[in-house]
Write a protein that holds these residues in place. Structure first.
Motif, PDB file in Angstrom:
ATOM      1  N   VAL A  83       0.849  -1.198   0.000  1.00 41.35           N
ATOM      2  CA  VAL A  83       0.000   0.000   0.000  1.00 41.35           C
ATOM      3  C   VAL A  83       0.879   1.241   0.000  1.00 41.35           C
ATOM      4  CG1 VAL A  83      -1.766   1.300   1.232  1.00 41.35           C
ATOM      5  CG2 VAL A  83      -1.844  -1.195   1.211  1.00 41.35           C
ATOM      6  N   PRO A 141      -5.130   5.982  -1.478  1.00 40.03           N
ATOM      7  CA  PRO A 141      -4.314   4.793  -1.213  1.00 40.03           C
ATOM      8  C   PRO A 141      -4.296   3.900  -2.454  1.00 40.03           C
ATOM      9  CG  PRO A 141      -6.458   4.592  -0.144  1.00 40.03           C
ATOM     10  CD  PRO A 141      -6.399   5.980  -0.716  1.00 40.03           C
ATOM     11  N   ARG A 143      -2.515   0.271  -4.444  1.00 40.94           N
ATOM     12  CA  ARG A 143      -1.809  -1.003  -4.334  1.00 40.94           C
ATOM     13  C   ARG A 143      -0.789  -1.080  -5.472  1.00 40.94           C
ATOM     14  NH1 ARG A 143      -2.906  -4.512   0.182  1.00 40.94           N
ATOM     15  NH2 ARG A 143      -5.016  -3.998   0.901  1.00 40.94           N
ATOM     16  N   ASP A 155      -6.700   1.325  -4.120  1.00 33.99           N
ATOM     17  CA  ASP A 155      -7.093   0.301  -3.154  1.00 33.99           C
ATOM     18  C   ASP A 155      -8.612   0.245  -3.011  1.00 33.99           C
ATOM     19  OD1 ASP A 155      -6.657  -1.631  -0.996  1.00 33.99           O
ATOM     20  OD2 ASP A 155      -7.397  -0.030   0.296  1.00 33.99           O
ATOM     21  N   ALA A 163      -5.194   2.604   5.358  1.00 34.52           N
ATOM     22  CA  ALA A 163      -4.871   3.818   4.614  1.00 34.52           C
ATOM     23  C   ALA A 163      -4.344   4.899   5.550  1.00 34.52           C
ATOM     24  CB  ALA A 163      -6.106   4.314   3.866  1.00 34.52           C
ATOM     25  N   ALA A 166      -0.725   4.201   6.470  1.00 35.88           N
ATOM     26  CA  ALA A 166       0.182   4.591   5.390  1.00 35.88           C
ATOM     27  C   ALA A 166       0.397   6.099   5.387  1.00 35.88           C
ATOM     28  CB  ALA A 166      -0.377   4.124   4.045  1.00 35.88           C
TER      29      ALA A 166
END
Length: 267
Positions: A83, A141, A143, A155, A163, A166
């Motif tokens: 992520v 976010p 991938r 994502d 999220a 991150a």
């Protein structure tokens, strides 16, 4: 998986068309009264018709972003991907639509889980009602696969906590926040505060300006206290902290002078 389906479909179509042509060219009539060209007729005619019909459908529905649009999930290849945070740089419509909803090609500037930055492309189906939400500067976010960073997928897991983690790690790396402040945001009392004063010392970190705020914070019992807060803000969020604005804040009762404000990233 999608590539395998495309390859199998393409090969099957080629074999079907090839057999039809082969049958037509090598057909030998057994009846002298049989009309010429009969070898091109019969059930074999269905093979190229089916092939020409099925191939475009399969290729369309296995395209980037199509599976996510129908399933609400990331493709199998990206479902367990790392992520990162993708900032939209630009986007264009590809011309493909699914149920009158356009497919969009988005160019992202991505900050990976390790802090490294790279540029990547994502294709996705976007409802017309949400198309206006795509604009340069919006952070989403995404991938990605470590061994192939030219493509990403937004994502689709809906895991807001992931999220947020991150985003938190990114802000810590850039010096915009600290783990102590994040702990206050997680464990502290949630309440409201009014911005009483605002000043800009002039310090900048990663494009974020340092802002000093004077706040009047309301306790849960209705009483209040005053404090000052320093925060690094992106230019797009400075408007959220103007004098007179009401903010969501968190603080620990044992230390009311440390207050953490919460702002929407894509406001």
């Amino acid at each position: 998986m999608m590539k395998s389906i495309r390859w199998i479909t393409a090969v099957s179509a080629a074999l079907a068309i090839g057999y039809y042509v082969f049958h037509g060219l090598t057909y030998v009539s057994t009846d002298e009264f049989e009309p010429a060209g009969l070898g091109w007729l019969g059930w074999q005619m269905a093979l190229p018709i089916v092939a020409i019909t099925v191939v475009p459908i399969v290729f369309a529905f296995t395209g980037e972003g199509i599976v996510a649009a129908f399933t609400g999930r990331n493709s199998a290849a990206f479902r367990e991907g790392l992520v990162g945070l993708g900032t939209i740089e630009s986007f264009t419509q590809t011309g493909l639509t699914v149920n009158d909803q356009p497919q969009v090609r988005v160019e992202f500037s991505v900050e990976g889980a390790d802090g490294k930055n790279f540029t990547a492309i994502a294709k996705m189906i976007v409802p017309l009602t949400e198309l206006a939400l795509l604009r340069p500067g919006v952070v989403l976010p995404v991938r990605y696969l470590p061994d192939r960073t030219d493509k990403v997928e937004v994502d689709m897991s809906g895991d807001q906590a992931m999220a947020q983690r991150a985003m938190n790690e990114s802000m810590i790396r850039k010096g915009i926040t600290t783990r102590h402040k994040l702990d206050i945001a997680e464990r502290g009392i949630a309440t409201q505060a009014v911005v009483q004063s605002l000043s800009v010392p002039g310090e900048i970190r990663d494009g974020h300006s340092k802002i000093e705020l004077g706040l009047v914070v309301t306790r849960p019992d209705g009483s209040s206290f005053s404090t000052r807060v320093e925060k690094f803000l992106a230019p797009s969020t400075v408007g959220q902290v103007q004098v007179g604005r009401i903010l969501r804040v968190h603080y620990l009762p044992e230390n009311e002078q440390e207050v953490v404000i919460a702002l929407a990233v894509n406001a």
